[in-house]
Design a protein around this motif. Sequence first.
Motif, PDB file in Angstrom:
ATOM      1  N   GLN A  97      19.687  37.784  16.730  1.00  0.00           N
ATOM      2  CA  GLN A  97      18.249  37.944  16.515  1.00  0.00           C
ATOM      3  C   GLN A  97      17.532  36.828  17.266  1.00  0.00           C
ATOM      4  N   VAL A  99      14.729  34.258  16.882  1.00  0.00           N
ATOM      5  CA  VAL A  99      14.143  33.655  15.681  1.00  0.00           C
ATOM      6  C   VAL A  99      13.258  32.467  16.043  1.00  0.00           C
ATOM      7  N   ASP A 100      12.522  31.965  15.051  1.00  0.00           N
ATOM      8  CA  ASP A 100      11.762  30.732  15.237  1.00  0.00           C
ATOM      9  C   ASP A 100      12.672  29.550  14.883  1.00  0.00           C
ATOM     10  N   ASN A 102      12.934  27.820  12.377  1.00  0.00           N
ATOM     11  CA  ASN A 102      13.407  27.837  10.992  1.00  0.00           C
ATOM     12  C   ASN A 102      14.383  28.972  10.715  1.00  0.00           C
ATOM     13  N   GLY A 103      14.686  29.779  11.728  1.00  0.00           N
ATOM     14  CA  GLY A 103      15.625  30.885  11.562  1.00  0.00           C
ATOM     15  C   GLY A 103      14.993  32.182  11.109  1.00  0.00           C
ATOM     16  N   ASN A 104      13.666  32.237  11.061  1.00  0.00           N
ATOM     17  CA  ASN A 104      12.968  33.471  10.670  1.00  0.00           C
ATOM     18  C   ASN A 104      12.896  34.411  11.869  1.00  0.00           C
ATOM     19  N   ALA A 105      13.265  35.666  11.644  1.00  0.00           N
ATOM     20  CA  ALA A 105      13.294  36.656  12.731  1.00  0.00           C
ATOM     21  C   ALA A 105      11.905  36.858  13.326  1.00  0.00           C
ATOM     22  N   LEU A 106      11.841  36.904  14.657  1.00  0.00           N
ATOM     23  CA  LEU A 106      10.608  37.217  15.378  1.00  0.00           C
ATOM     24  C   LEU A 106      10.656  38.674  15.809  1.00  0.00           C
ATOM     25  N   GLN A 107       9.521  39.299  15.849  1.00  0.00           N
ATOM     26  CA  GLN A 107       9.447  40.691  16.280  1.00  0.00           C
ATOM     27  C   GLN A 107       8.777  40.763  17.654  1.00  0.00           C
ATOM     28  N   LYS A 131      19.722  33.503  16.813  1.00  0.00           N
ATOM     29  CA  LYS A 131      20.617  33.433  15.660  1.00  0.00           C
ATOM     30  C   LYS A 131      21.716  34.469  15.854  1.00  0.00           C
TER      31      LYS A 131
END
Length: 171
Positions: A97, A99-100, A102-107, A131
């Motif tokens: 994926q 991600v940013d 912080n590990g949050n998925a980007l779309q 990630k």
Amino acid sequence: MKTQYLLITIALLFSGLFFACEDKSYPAGLPEYEHHYYIVYVPNNNSGITASRSQTGLVKFPVQFYSEFTRSYDAVAHYSVVTPDVPNPAVPGEDFQIVDRNGNALQPDNNGKYSMVFPQAIKAKDTVYVKLLNNPEPGIRVVEINFEDHITPDYRVDIFSTAFRRTLTIE
């Protein structure tokens, strides 16, 4: 012999004076390039990296945004996930994926592009984060993360042909 050295010395002095007096007044910049920026991967090449599919830390691709100005607008660079022509390409959502930090998925947007924003178009360093999802599917997976030219009516973010692509090989 002394006369020869004397003539050579005099010739060198006159040539030095000739070149020293040359007036080189160049403009500070050309208007067509005042809103022209560049985004590149660091180091400045198209090399790839290999990572283990079980890696828990984020894969980091450092980038450099080149600018010599501060503007009233934010400059936006675009990048996309490109599947190379290989037998087992990496699949977003299965193998990795974007991600940013912080590990949050980007779309991605509707055109499949991700954005990187540079406030006030100020020269800066940033990072593309990936990630790995530990896909149990056997075999090596490959994906490219490529920067693309982004042209707007107000500015242009270009790429270097030598540093716009990062190939990620997942083993």
